[in-house]
Design a protein around this motif. Structure first.
Motif, mmCIF file in Angstrom:
data_model
loop_
_atom_site.group_PDB
_atom_site.id
_atom_site.type_symbol
_atom_site.label_atom_id
_atom_site.label_comp_id
_atom_site.label_asym_id
_atom_site.label_seq_id
_atom_site.Cartn_x
_atom_site.Cartn_y
_atom_site.Cartn_z
ATOM 1 N N ASN A 148 8.468 13.371 -15.187
ATOM 2 C CA ASN A 148 8.591 11.933 -15.430
ATOM 3 C C ASN A 148 8.665 11.140 -14.124
ATOM 4 N N LEU A 149 9.334 11.685 -13.107
ATOM 5 C CA LEU A 149 9.376 10.984 -11.824
ATOM 6 C C LEU A 149 7.994 10.926 -11.180
ATOM 7 N N ASP A 150 7.226 11.998 -11.319
ATOM 8 C CA ASP A 150 5.848 11.967 -10.806
ATOM 9 C C ASP A 150 5.069 10.822 -11.446
ATOM 10 N N LYS A 151 5.213 10.679 -12.730
ATOM 11 C CA LYS A 151 4.511 9.601 -13.436
ATOM 12 C C LYS A 151 5.024 8.232 -12.990
ATOM 13 N N LEU A 152 6.326 8.129 -12.832
ATOM 14 C CA LEU A 152 6.904 6.852 -12.408
ATOM 15 C C LEU A 152 6.336 6.452 -11.049
ATOM 16 N N ILE A 153 6.327 7.370 -10.108
ATOM 17 C CA ILE A 153 5.770 7.085 -8.786
ATOM 18 C C ILE A 153 4.302 6.679 -8.893
ATOM 19 N N LYS A 154 3.546 7.425 -9.690
ATOM 20 C CA LYS A 154 2.113 7.169 -9.835
ATOM 21 C C LYS A 154 1.842 5.773 -10.377
ATOM 22 N N TYR A 155 2.497 5.405 -11.460
ATOM 23 C CA TYR A 155 2.154 4.150 -12.129
ATOM 24 C C TYR A 155 2.745 2.917 -11.441
ATOM 25 N N VAL A 156 3.921 3.044 -10.843
ATOM 26 C CA VAL A 156 4.479 1.902 -10.123
ATOM 27 C C VAL A 156 3.641 1.609 -8.885
ATOM 28 N N ASN A 157 3.297 2.658 -8.158
ATOM 29 C CA ASN A 157 2.494 2.451 -6.950
ATOM 30 C C ASN A 157 1.090 1.941 -7.257
ATOM 31 N N ALA A 158 0.592 2.240 -8.465
ATOM 32 C CA ALA A 158 -0.763 1.810 -8.839
ATOM 33 C C ALA A 158 -0.785 0.438 -9.498
ATOM 34 N N ALA A 159 0.406 -0.119 -9.771
ATOM 35 C CA ALA A 159 0.460 -1.398 -10.479
ATOM 36 C C ALA A 159 -0.177 -2.499 -9.648
ATOM 37 N N LYS A 160 -0.949 -3.348 -10.315
ATOM 38 C CA LYS A 160 -1.623 -4.454 -9.641
ATOM 39 C C LYS A 160 -0.610 -5.501 -9.171
ATOM 40 N N ASP A 161 -0.870 -6.034 -8.012
ATOM 41 C CA ASP A 161 -0.049 -7.111 -7.436
ATOM 42 C C ASP A 161 1.417 -6.707 -7.229
ATOM 43 N N SER A 162 1.675 -5.402 -7.196
ATOM 44 C CA SER A 162 3.048 -4.952 -6.976
ATOM 45 C C SER A 162 3.329 -4.854 -5.484
ATOM 46 N N ASN A 163 4.499 -5.301 -5.105
ATOM 47 C CA ASN A 163 4.903 -5.178 -3.702
ATOM 48 C C ASN A 163 5.938 -4.070 -3.534
ATOM 49 N N ILE A 164 5.916 -3.089 -4.433
ATOM 50 C CA ILE A 164 6.895 -2.009 -4.437
ATOM 51 C C ILE A 164 6.207 -0.685 -4.128
ATOM 52 N N SER A 165 6.794 0.069 -3.227
ATOM 53 C CA SER A 165 6.334 1.419 -2.901
ATOM 54 C C SER A 165 7.440 2.397 -3.278
ATOM 55 N N VAL A 166 7.099 3.388 -4.117
ATOM 56 C CA VAL A 166 8.083 4.343 -4.618
ATOM 57 C C VAL A 166 7.704 5.735 -4.137
ATOM 58 N N PHE A 167 8.691 6.502 -3.700
ATOM 59 C CA PHE A 167 8.387 7.856 -3.227
ATOM 60 C C PHE A 167 9.659 8.698 -3.245
ATOM 61 N N TYR A 168 9.466 10.025 -3.263
ATOM 62 C CA TYR A 168 10.584 10.951 -3.163
ATOM 63 C C TYR A 168 11.193 10.853 -1.764
ATOM 64 N N SER A 169 12.502 10.914 -1.723
ATOM 65 C CA SER A 169 13.177 10.788 -0.444
ATOM 66 C C SER A 169 14.522 11.512 -0.506
ATOM 67 N N THR A 170 15.292 11.364 0.544
ATOM 68 C CA THR A 170 16.643 11.934 0.618
ATOM 69 C C THR A 170 17.572 10.880 1.210
ATOM 70 N N PRO A 171 18.876 11.031 1.084
ATOM 71 C CA PRO A 171 19.792 10.076 1.736
ATOM 72 C C PRO A 171 19.613 10.023 3.243
ATOM 73 N N SER A 172 19.242 11.158 3.855
ATOM 74 C CA SER A 172 19.031 11.152 5.307
ATOM 75 C C SER A 172 17.851 10.275 5.687
ATOM 76 N N CYS A 173 16.769 10.400 4.935
ATOM 77 C CA CYS A 173 15.596 9.578 5.241
ATOM 78 C C CYS A 173 15.859 8.107 4.949
ATOM 79 N N TYR A 174 16.598 7.836 3.885
ATOM 80 C CA TYR A 174 16.965 6.447 3.607
ATOM 81 C C TYR A 174 17.811 5.883 4.738
ATOM 82 N N LEU A 175 18.769 6.671 5.224
ATOM 83 C CA LEU A 175 19.612 6.226 6.323
ATOM 84 C C LEU A 175 18.772 5.952 7.567
ATOM 85 N N TYR A 176 17.815 6.814 7.822
ATOM 86 C CA TYR A 176 16.969 6.626 8.996
ATOM 87 C C TYR A 176 16.119 5.353 8.862
#
Length: 1004
Positions: free
Chosen positions: A309-337
């Motif tokens: 389900n997360l794969d699908k969520l990433i796929k469809y949100v990133n493909a949405a037209k006129d969306s200014n949102i980028s979704v991807f798998y990450s970790t707290p360390s990468c978010y902190l960085y």
């Protein structure tokens, strides 16, 4: 003189494999993080599971997935399920936290699975966050135990995976309030950031509006900011996913249905809901990055469902037209960085996050006291563990360098280390677990303690069974001292300076003749026979039959060393008359009662039995003091709120507590001798509330031993039991509590430093955790209470202090534990708990100096054991064991926090701590230098390597992220120059802890 060894290679001695950062390039390093699109809102999805190390089920039940009638969680299946899913797609990530579970799972894996996991860790696709043995509580834990449990987990990761597994982010998503000292410890362990899930609802609301969900937390008033600052963030949804996006077996949210031919296709709706949730969350944060925690309690046992389900969520949100949102798998360390790279300026916080409330009438302050017996057992077990580790270091680590010493064989401290690690969990020492789980924690501690006793006995005597330990001396129960006519008392001092202590031994006073002799000097030691008090008879019930206690002073016990005292029951009447005196007891029916020693005089009102005055003889201060014991009626809900008092929440029905005494009068007994070593006043507040106030000769505190229980339940009222002191000091609603036994924080009634408090619970909303001390003062005088375990405390009126000691409740507070806090004990009529408060009245100039040293002596009091007198030839190793392991005492402001070994190759882990804050005392608060070169008897130190606090990396190799402050907040001068002046000289600034790997060699 040899120089300090500072190698740039991988070391595999002392502690298991301390890896340098330069040795490996990891896929999990900051440089490989996905930082998203700078033109968009970047959503970091963090797949995770939160696995309580015991709570509703025991640790074992949670690991295996047993006891499904309570909860379905099974940790082994989570890890079994996640690994294959990570292998299917290199973009997927997963974080894991609790090493108590992961190590157990790892130990069961075959080599091929271990190789797979190693690869995932190296690539950063499986990332360890926090890395402690558990996710510890922050209110009821002592800093010594926090450091130990974190080091246990971090060193396992270090030994197993190396540098790529070193956590960079602390993850305290579930504890119920957050301590400033915890942040300071994390910073000293080399963490770059901390994320948590719970804070006061009003605090969170304001932070959300002002975009202050992330800030710099300054963890110390004494350490330089570079050492103690930590970027700290609050998770938007605690630690769960946004509403509608939980895809676990436990969840009821719909999956993403993306077949265009289906009537139930919901992709468009899911994308819109997610975008709305992301934009709403982004409005609370400062950068164009947000983190979403995709998981919760014991989730991912079916990881396929989550990732699909997360794969699908990433796929469809990133493909949405006129969306200014980028979704991807990450970790707290990468978010902190990503936050670090955003180059923002951050506000600075200097207070803490206590108390925690999740609504106006739900203050989580009851758990500061819940299960006081377990809290006391954890505290006492820590002392035994420290002694156990010292014995291992002195007999294994040192002896392997050349000098033959007794070996502890196959027994080791590991079992107690792991049990203590589990006990620090935020549903363990906190007292917020089910009863059968609390029993399991206690059993684990007991088993670990028994092994450590064998370690100590083997180290001292050469045999695991020669030393006898009596765990119930506090209730005058020890068959060995009662039934043995001639024996030796061994008193071991785990501190690095000489200390005195009083020894109390249960005896049967049928003949009345006991002599005590110091075996080193051959001198007789004065002693006193004290009758067993009525509260002791009540608490021990049908256990034991000692009618008296033999009391004597063990003076000047050497640092990390022993004193021995021979106790003989005989008819030596002349010696007896000189060295021993019987106490007598009389019932007071009128007239004031006074007990006094060299330091304090305490007067009790003979008409009502209450404490009347305390006089400090040194300073000349005489303070009227009254003490009463009360109980709050625990709420079962009312017309204002249905919230009940429970294991977590403290909510009294009224701000006015009930007296324990029926008529306000307390019954008194006085126990005194002709030339007393100890004087005791026994106070009976009720049939279930007692206190013995003691003054020992030459001791600079007033000891108040309280005994509470069985708390009556027949009247239908749950009860929360307190001791309250009244004294005429103008304190302006201000008082002070410690943070995990270290630095002190100022509290003020009905006040929070960072937001305007609308107080809805005038009692519970003013309670704070007290780990070692609480005090208040005016411009001249300070009134202090030190504790022997963690408790909740407050000052609700000027010139008062109160501590909650025991709780027994009818209701459950609906916070998850699912049962009332009703500890019945062995006899099923309510648990009886005994503990101690240590009371001091001092001038302000004397208070901090005396109280810090006393708190240390209480926490690491000497360990008492016994052996039957035998011939010298049968003594085996004890005669060769040094009476003190140190050539000299350390300065009073320096605490030897850790002395331990992990292997038998001769390397030792040592931590030295400056235990004064910068403003405590003109002398003790100065930097101090200690030479370790020849500090150990029979050995010299040949190398020192400084590690971070968690002992999992060389300090020189850990470079933390730098952050820019929006508000400069009294930065403390850097201590960067206070390091080695000479190769083995260690300089400590106030509140600094320094950790070293040390090698020794025998002196010629």
């Amino acid at each position: 003189m040899k120089s300090i060894v500072l190698h740039h290679v991988i070391f595999c001695f002392a502690i298991p494999c301390v890896w340098t950062l330069a040795s490996t390039t990891c896929g999990g390093a900051y440089q490989s993080c996905n930082l998203g699109d700078p033109t968009k809102l970047n959503v970091h999805l963090v797949p995770h599971t939160h696995d309580d190390v015991g709570w509703l089920k025991t640790v074992d039940q949670y690991f295996y997935g047993a006891n499904k009638t309570i909860q379905m969680g099974g940790v082994q299946y989570i890890l079994d399920s996640v690994i294959p899913q990570l292998l299917k797609d290199p973009s997927r990530r997963f974080i894991y936290v609790e090493m108590a579970f992961f190590k157990r799972w790892w130990d069961e894996q075959r080599d091929d699975m271990r190789e797979t996991v190693q690869s995932l860790v190296q690539q950063g696709r499986l990332e360890f966050i926090l890395g402690g043995w558990c996710m510890n509580d922050e209110a009821a834990t002592h800093y010594n135990a926090i450091i130990d449990q974190m080091s246990l987990g971090l060193q396992f990761l270090n030994d197993t995976f190396g540098v790529c597994a070193r956590p960079r982010v602390a993850w305290q998503i579930d504890p119920f309030g957050h301590s400033r000292e915890q942040a300071s410890l994390f910073a000293q362990m080399g963490f770059d950031g901390l994320f948590f899930g719970r804070l006061d609802f009003a605090d969170k609301e304001l932070r959300s509006k002002e975009k202050r969900m992330e800030e710099i937390w300054r963890g110390s008033e004494s350490l330089d900011s570079a050492s103690a600052d930590l970027l700290t963030g609050v998770n938007e949804n605690g630690y769960g996913p946004p509403k509608g996006f939980c895809f676990d077996e436990y969840c009821s949210d719909d999956p993403i249905m993306d077949d265009p031919n289906l009537e139930d296709n919901n992709v468009e709706d899911k994308v819109k809901y997610f975008e709305d949730a992301a934009r709403l969350q982004a409005g609370h944060f400062k950068t164009n990055h947000i983190m979403m925690t995709m998981g919760s309690d014991f989730q991912y046992s079916n990881a396929h469902k989550w990732y699909k389900n997360l794969d699908k969520l990433i796929k469809y949100v990133n493909a949405a037209k006129d969306s200014n949102i980028s979704v991807f798998y990450s970790t707290p360390s990468c978010y902190l960085y990503a936050l670090n790279q955003a180059n923002k300026e951050w506000n600075v916080k200097t207070d803490d996050f206590f108390p925690y409330a999740d609504s106006p009438h739900q203050f989580w302050t009851g758990y500061f006291t819940s299960r006081p017996a377990l809290k006391g057992y954890v505290r006492e077990s820590n002392k035994l563990l420290q002694v156990c580790k010292q014995m291992e270091a002195l007999t294994q680590g040192f002896s392997s360098s050349g000098k033959k010493q007794a070996k502890t064989g196959t027994v080791s401290s590991q079992k107690l280390r792991e049990a203590m690690g589990v006990a620090q969990h935020h549903d363990a020492v906190s007292g917020t677990e089910k009863q059968h789980v609390a029993n399991d924690y206690a059993k684990r501690l007991y088993k670990g303690r028994e092994v450590c006793k064998a370690v100590i006995s083997t180290a001292v005597m050469g045999n695991p069974d020669d030393l006898h330990f009596c765990d119930y001396l506090n209730i005058t129960l020890c068959d060995f001292t009662q039934k043995t006519d001639e024996f030796t008392v061994v008193v071991y001092n785990p501190l690095a300076r000489n200390v005195p202590t009083y020894v109390r031994l249960p005896v049967s006073d049928d003949s009345g003749t006991f002599t005590v002799k110091d075996k080193l000097t051959g001198m007789y030691v004065g002693s006193q026979i004290v009758p067993v008090t009525q509260p002791t008879l009540l608490v021990r019930r049908n256990k034991g039959n000692a009618d008296s206690e033999l009391v004597f002073k063990a003076d000047n016990i050497p640092p990390l060393g022993f004193s021995e005292f021979s106790v003989i029951k005989s008819n030596f009447s002349d010696v007896y008359k000189k060295t021993n005196n019987k106490g007598f007891h009389r019932r007071v029916r009128g007239g004031d009662v006074t007990i006094a020693n060299e330091y304090f005089k305490v007067v009790f009102d003979g008409s009502n039995g209450q404490m009347k005055t305390i006089a400090n003889i040194e300073s000349g201060i005489t303070l009227p003091v009254m003490q009463q014991m009360f109980w709050y009626n625990a709420s079962m809900g009312n017309n204002i709120s249905l919230q009940k008092s429970g294991a977590y929440v403290f909510r009294p029905n009224s701000s006015t507590p009930f007296h324990c005494t029926q008529d306000g009068k307390i019954e008194l007994e006085v126990l005194q001798g002709d030339t007393p070593l100890v004087q005791e006043v026994v106070q009976k507040f009720s049939d279930w509330a007692w206190q013995v106030v003691r003054l020992y000769s030459g001791v600079r505190y007033i000891e108040a031993e309280w005994t509470i229980g069985p708390i009556p339940f027949e009247d239908g009222y749950g009860k929360e039991f307190i001791s309250r002191f009244y004294f005429p000091l103008q304190t302006n609603g201000e008082f002070y509590t410690d943070a995990n036994g270290r630095e002190i924080l100022k509290r003020k009634k009905d006040f929070r430093p960072t937001w305007t408090l609308n107080q809805s619970e005038p009692v519970a909303g003013n309670y704070y955790p007290v780990n070692s001390r609480i005090y208040t003062n005016d411009t001249k005088t300070q009134f202090t209470i030190l504790t022997d375990r963690s408790q909740g405390g407050s000052s609700l009126f000027n010139g008062t202090l109160e501590l909650m000691m025991h709780r027994r409740l009818f209701g459950d507070d609906a916070k998850g534990v699912g049962e009332p806090l009703n500890e019945t004990g062995q006899f099923d009529d309510g648990l009886i708990v005994r503990g101690k408060h240590f009371i001091l009245v001092d001038s302000l100039s004397d208070a901090a100096k005396h109280h810090r040293l006393l708190a240390e002596e209480i926490y690491m009091s000497p360990l008492v054991s016994f052996y039957a007198n035998v011939s010298t030839n049968d003594r085996r190793s004890f005669e060769s064991f040094p009476k003190s392991a140190l050539t000299k005492s350390l300065p009073k402001n320096v605490h030897l926090l850790t002395l331990s070994t992990e292997t038998s190759d001769g390397s030792v882990l040592i931590r030295l701590e400056h235990q004064f804050q910068k403003s405590d005392d003109p002398t003790y608060s100065q930097p101090v230098t200690v030479s370790l070169k020849d500090i150990f008897v029979g050995y010299e130190v040949t190398s020192l390597e400084e590690l971070v606090l968690g002992a999992n990396a060389l300090k020189q190799d850990v470079v933390r992220l730098l952050w820019s402050e929006a508000v400069k907040n009294n930065p403390v001068p850097s201590d960067s120059k206070l390091h080695f002046q000479e190769p083995f000289d260690v300089t400590l600034s106030p509140m600094q802890i320094r950790t070293f790997r040390m090698r020794v060699t025998p002196t010629k």
